[in-house]
Design an enzyme around this catalytic site. Structure first.
Site, PDB file in Angstrom:
ATOM      1  N   ARG A 236      27.793  23.556 -38.850  1.00 33.49           N
ATOM      2  CA  ARG A 236      27.317  23.884 -37.373  1.00 33.49           C
ATOM      3  C   ARG A 236      28.917  23.889 -36.497  1.00 33.49           C
ATOM      4  NH1 ARG A 236      23.607  21.526 -38.988  1.00 33.49           N
ATOM      5  NH2 ARG A 236      22.670  19.167 -39.591  1.00 33.49           N
ATOM      6  N   GLU A 265      23.398  26.680 -28.858  1.00 29.60           N
ATOM      7  CA  GLU A 265      22.387  27.521 -30.086  1.00 29.60           C
ATOM      8  C   GLU A 265      20.505  27.338 -29.379  1.00 29.60           C
ATOM      9  OE1 GLU A 265      24.114  27.039 -34.676  1.00 29.60           O
ATOM     10  OE2 GLU A 265      22.109  26.023 -33.690  1.00 29.60           O
ATOM     11  N   HIS A 284      21.002  31.283 -37.436  1.00 30.52           N
ATOM     12  CA  HIS A 284      20.921  30.104 -37.949  1.00 30.52           C
ATOM     13  C   HIS A 284      19.852  30.008 -38.769  1.00 30.52           C
ATOM     14  CE1 HIS A 284      21.879  25.599 -36.780  1.00 30.52           C
ATOM     15  NE2 HIS A 284      21.388  25.497 -38.391  1.00 30.52           N
TER      16      HIS A 284
END
Length: 318
Positions: A236, A265, A284
């Protein structure tokens, strides 16, 4: 009862290479690739089954959509849903607790190997003609590093941390672990955070984001680390104070970082890590191999089947 199922943001899970048939077999299915905030309520409409990945379901939304009976999250993290508001209305929220363990561990090492060997850079240079024009039989532009005998410190030694540890062992690395819960007979040495910081050549973050782990990598913790440490994060983004890491990268205290997650993000253009030295940033994607996405889809369908059969599983707001 003929269930009405809506998927609010299906694209990242299934950009076209998977099938929604498992869901469509359970009711009338409508899939949206993405949903903007202004359209959430209208798209939910009278659906009793709502499936989301990153589209937020706030208390206001939940209270204004009285038909909802079930919320499925297409991810492990479920902070996009007001789970308490759902609980108050008797709506179970179900997540996907385990689907990409090995994919995420593999990606952590993909970042590490790119840092230690810079394979992509040197391949690009060869294709530019540098090897053809070289007076020597080889060249390298960056230090190349062997992992054998190095120490990796893994913060968060759950399923993913343990999978990363197994890969590290295969490379001949020593594995240190820090976790509030210690797994019996773990193939690692549990240590305190300070000892992990002091002894690790590589530090990998695999812990959840809690109040006590937010910003766990900061200027104070970095000061306790070895000079030239490598930091990996595909857990994270907010685990890291990004300006502090950027400063440490630019000063050389941290040799390199491999990051698949950031604090906000998609990444914002003013994120200091974008211009930091020796910082790999990927969008990601640790979770995204087709194999793990197929597994995720299957679990999501099974979650819904369990609910419809009166035996809900993976409920996060009981």
């Amino acid at each position: 009862m003929n269930h009405r199922i809506v998927v609010l943001d299906g694209y990242t899970l299934n950009p076209g290479d998977l099938s929604w048939e498992g869901f469509s077999a359970l009711g009338d299915l409508k899939v949206y690739d993405r949903t903007e905030a202004k359209d959430i309520l209208s798209r939910i409409g009278d659906a009793d089954i709502v499936i989301t990945n990153k589209t937020p379901l706030t208390r206001e939304t939940i209270e204004k959509a009285p038909a909802i009976r079930y919320i499925g999250v297409l991810a492990t993290g479920y902070n996009v849903v007001d789970v308490q508001a759902a609980k108050e209305k008797g709506i179970p929220v179900c997540n996907i607790p385990t689907y990409g363990t090995d994919a995420v561990a593999q990606f952590a090492f993909a970042m590490l190997l790119e840092i230690t060997n810079h394979v992509a850079h040197h391949s690009d240079e060869v294709k530019k003609g540098r090897w053809t024009a070289s007076p020597d039989f080889c060249f390298w532009d960056t230090p190349l590093m062997e992992l054998l005998g190095k120490t990796i410190g893994i913060i968060g030694f759950g399923r993913i941390g343990q999978a990363t540890g197994r890969i590290a062992k295969a490379f001949g690395m020593e594995v240190l672990a820090y976790d509030s819960y210690q797994v019996p007979n773990a193939d690692a040495t549990y240590v305190s955070l300070d000892e992990l910081y002091a002894k690790s050549d590589v530090i990998a973050l695999h812990c959840p984001l809690f109040s006590e782990t937010e910003g766990i990598i900061n200027k104070e913790s970095i000061a306790k680390m070895k000079d030239g440490v490598i930091i990996l994060n595909n857990s994270r983004g907010p685990l890291i104070v990004e300006q502090d890491l950027a400063d440490a990268l630019n000063s050389g205290k941290v040799y390199a970082a491999g990051l698949d997650v950031v604090s906000s993000e998609p990444i914002k253009g003013d994120n200091p890590l974008l211009k930091a030295k020796n910082c790999i940033i990927t969008p990601h994607i640790s979770w995204a191999p087709k194999e793990s996405r197929t597994r995720l889809m299957g679990i999501a369908v099974d979650n819904l089947k369990g609910f419809l059969e009166g035996k809900p599983v993976h409920v996060v707001n009981q």
